[in-house]
Design a protein around this motif. Structure first.
Motif, PDB file in Angstrom:
ATOM      1  N   UNK A 180      -4.519  12.636 -24.818  1.00 51.53           N
ATOM      2  CA  UNK A 180      -5.260  11.703 -23.961  1.00 51.53           C
ATOM      3  C   UNK A 180      -6.731  12.087 -23.862  1.00 51.53           C
ATOM      4  N   UNK A 229     -10.196  10.425 -26.069  1.00 59.09           N
ATOM      5  CA  UNK A 229     -11.199   9.822 -25.188  1.00 59.09           C
ATOM      6  C   UNK A 229     -12.549  10.494 -25.406  1.00 59.09           C
ATOM      7  N   UNK A 252      -9.637   9.212 -13.943  1.00 59.17           N
ATOM      8  CA  UNK A 252      -8.565   9.961 -13.292  1.00 59.17           C
ATOM      9  C   UNK A 252      -7.207   9.297 -13.543  1.00 59.17           C
ATOM     10  N   UNK A 253      -7.226   7.957 -13.615  1.00 62.46           N
ATOM     11  CA  UNK A 253      -5.974   7.215 -13.808  1.00 62.46           C
ATOM     12  C   UNK A 253      -5.281   7.599 -15.108  1.00 62.46           C
ATOM     13  N   UNK A 254      -6.087   7.942 -16.117  1.00 62.91           N
ATOM     14  CA  UNK A 254      -5.497   8.335 -17.394  1.00 62.91           C
ATOM     15  C   UNK A 254      -4.721   9.647 -17.237  1.00 62.91           C
ATOM     16  N   UNK A 309      -3.391  10.656 -14.384  1.00 63.91           N
ATOM     17  CA  UNK A 309      -2.211  10.307 -13.585  1.00 63.91           C
ATOM     18  C   UNK A 309      -1.104   9.761 -14.470  1.00 63.91           C
ATOM     19  N   UNK A 310      -1.482   8.831 -15.380  1.00 63.62           N
ATOM     20  CA  UNK A 310      -0.488   8.228 -16.258  1.00 63.62           C
ATOM     21  C   UNK A 310       0.170   9.296 -17.125  1.00 63.62           C
ATOM     22  N   UNK A 311      -0.621  10.232 -17.605  1.00 65.49           N
ATOM     23  CA  UNK A 311      -0.078  11.311 -18.431  1.00 65.49           C
ATOM     24  C   UNK A 311       0.907  12.167 -17.649  1.00 65.49           C
ATOM     25  N   UNK A 312       0.544  12.487 -16.408  1.00 67.22           N
ATOM     26  CA  UNK A 312       1.438  13.294 -15.566  1.00 67.22           C
ATOM     27  C   UNK A 312       2.726  12.514 -15.297  1.00 67.22           C
ATOM     28  N   UNK A 313       2.562  11.222 -14.956  1.00 66.20           N
ATOM     29  CA  UNK A 313       3.728  10.399 -14.627  1.00 66.20           C
ATOM     30  C   UNK A 313       4.675  10.291 -15.823  1.00 66.20           C
TER      31      UNK A 313
END
Lengths: 222, 281
Positions: free
Chosen positions: A139, A143, A119-121, A123-127
């Motif tokens: 992303x 993966x 999920x963090x990946x 989040x990082x993309x959204x951020x």
């Protein structure tokens, strides 16, 4: 064993077997091209929140996973032209049937891989302001490709074996050439042994590749 | 340390907000960089994380949010970054409302153009494992802003050099230590020229000996006047970097003030209890 093998006389068929192998490899590559690309798209669609998209795609996957491949090929070859008034050459039909079959299996491999993207990946993309489409391409896809690769290759080898089924719709692949050689030489046991060895010789190194990837991954994750 | 940092930051690009730095609680909506109003957020009908949180941050401030786990600190940052839906309330950035709740069932409205002026660094690095360090930095500028490869790479290398990571530009994230990864993550966020940085427990996952190198990078950003909001459990760091400390518990802001006041003379019983437990003296 009372039977004594006699491979003499098979030499006359070497050229046609080689031709057949070429067709088989081409069918495999074409089917894999469809399966690897379309499989990802189908995986995304089957994960859609909209049931109007999800349900038909799920039915597509289950149809190909839950019916014998030989029936799918026959069905494509005889039923599609009649039902949809589409007349394509047998190789195209064979590729389509095999490709869609592989798509269904690869879609499941991709789905599992996509769900394993942390999920963090996301989040990082959204951020970072990446759009949903960009997140999928830059992303999620890399993966998913990575973690699905062993299964994709295994499925790909599976399709290499399955191509033998298209011989029944008169595509001149390795199996078809083997069958005709067996008839002309009256040596079916030797002929089918020989083509079994050919199928094995091609598949085995590729299967080893899967093990190599998995071993490397194990080392990397340590 | 704290005083010199305030002076440093106000001397630079945020001199207009000098006064708010000295009297932090007096931030007015006119100058507010961020204004969080009556924020409600629940993960399920029974788990309510934010219960009407109000917070104002002036430009040039370095807000450190402390408080017990589950008190809503991280959720606040995630909401500000548009990573979570909210039930009600709104957030304004530089005078523009950019996160607003749609009453009823509809999704939270997020103004992406405004939100993209905010950068965020997470606890778990979240670098993209399939890209090199430099590619991690250039992905968003190139794809989101359409910056040229050459320009993005030049800026990326400049940032990596500044952070002492130039030699790692071609390496992949799994070849880096946790501290290096986290510094890369900060550099990656800075590539988009944020007007505000959010740090969500960025040193919590690090080995103790790697914490300092990451905190130093954040300190150097502070010295350049970067407004930031930091969620941390590291009270030493909080004391040193904060221009104002916000104590958050039970989904609301319980107490806020300059670090001296919060750490040495907290007014609320709840803040005292929390700090006592943290410092266990």
């Amino acid at each position: 064993m009372s039977y004594s093998f006699d491979f003499t006389g098979l030499e006359q068929g070497y050229d046609s077997l080689l031709e057949g192998l070429k067709v088989t490899v081409e069918l495999t590559l074409a089917a894999n091209l469809i399966g690897v690309t379309l499989g990802f798209v189908v995986a995304l669609l089957v994960m859609s929140r909209i049931s109007l998209i999800r349900t038909p795609v799920m039915l597509f996957i289950e149809f190909f996973r839950c019916t014998p491949a030989i029936i799918q090929i026959v069905w494509f070859f005889y039923c599609v032209p009649i039902m949809f008034d589409v007349y394509l050459d047998s190789v195209t039909m064979g590729v389509l049937a095999l490709g869609l079959n592989l798509t269904a299996f690869n879609a499941e491999a991709y789905r599992a891989a996509i769900q394993s993207v942390p999920k963090e990946q996301h989040d990082a993309g959204i951020a970072l302001g990446l759009s949903p489409f960009q997140r999928v391409i830059y992303i999620v896809l890399p993966h998913a490709l990575r973690s699905a690769l062993p299964v994709l290759i295994t499925n790909g080898i599976g399709i290499f074996q399955q191509t033998a089924l298209v011989a029944i719709v008169a595509i001149q692949d390795l199996m078809y050439q083997g069958k005709s050689l067996a008839t002309t030489t009256y040596r079916p046991i030797e002929t089918f042994t020989l083509i079994a060895v050919i199928y094995f010789a091609v598949s085995f190194p590729v299967a080893q590749l899967v093990q190599l990837i998995e071993r490397r991954r194990e080392v990397a994750s340590r | 340390m704290n005083k010199s940092m305030s002076n440093l930051s106000s001397a630079k690009s945020f001199s207009a907000t000098d006064s708010t730095n000295k009297s932090p609680t007096a931030s007015t909506s006119g100058q507010a960089l961020v204004k969080v109003s009556n924020l409600h957020k629940s993960y399920s009908p029974t788990i309510q994380v934010l219960k009407g949180l109000d917070l104002t941050m002036a430009a040039g401030e370095r807000l450190v949010v402390i408080g017990p786990s589950g008190g809503g600190k991280s959720t606040l940052l995630r909401v500000m970054m548009g990573l979570e839906q909210i039930d009600s309330g709104s957030i304004t950035f530089a005078g523009q409302p950019y996160i607003t709740a749609n009453d009823g069932k509809a999704k939270t409205k997020i103004n992406l153009a405004v939100r993209q002026q905010i950068g965020m660094v997470f606890q778990h690095y979240t670098l993209f494992p399939h890209l090199t360090i430099l590619q991690n930095l250039t992905l968003a500028p190139r794809k989101v802003r359409g910056e040229s490869k050459a320009s993005a790479e030049a800026r990326g290398m400049a940032l990596l050099t500044r952070f002492g990571l130039a030699a790692k530009a071609g390496a992949y994230p799994n070849q880096l230590s946790g501290g290096q990864k986290q510094r890369v993550a900060i550099a990656r966020a800075l590539m988009l020229d944020p007007k505000l940085m959010l740090f969500d427990e960025v040193t919590s996952a690090l080995d103790p000996e790697l914490v300092a190198e990451v905190e130093q990078v954040i300190m150097s950003l502070a010295e350049q006047g970067m407004p930031m909001m930091i969620v941390t459990h590291d009270m030493w760091f909080a004391k040193n970097i904060a221009s104002r400390v916000v104590f958050c518990a039970g989904g609301v802001v319980v107490e806020e003030g300059p670090p001296d006041q919060i750490f040495n003379a907290p007014k609320h019983e709840r803040t005292r209890e929390f700090l006592d437990r943290v410092f266990h003296i």
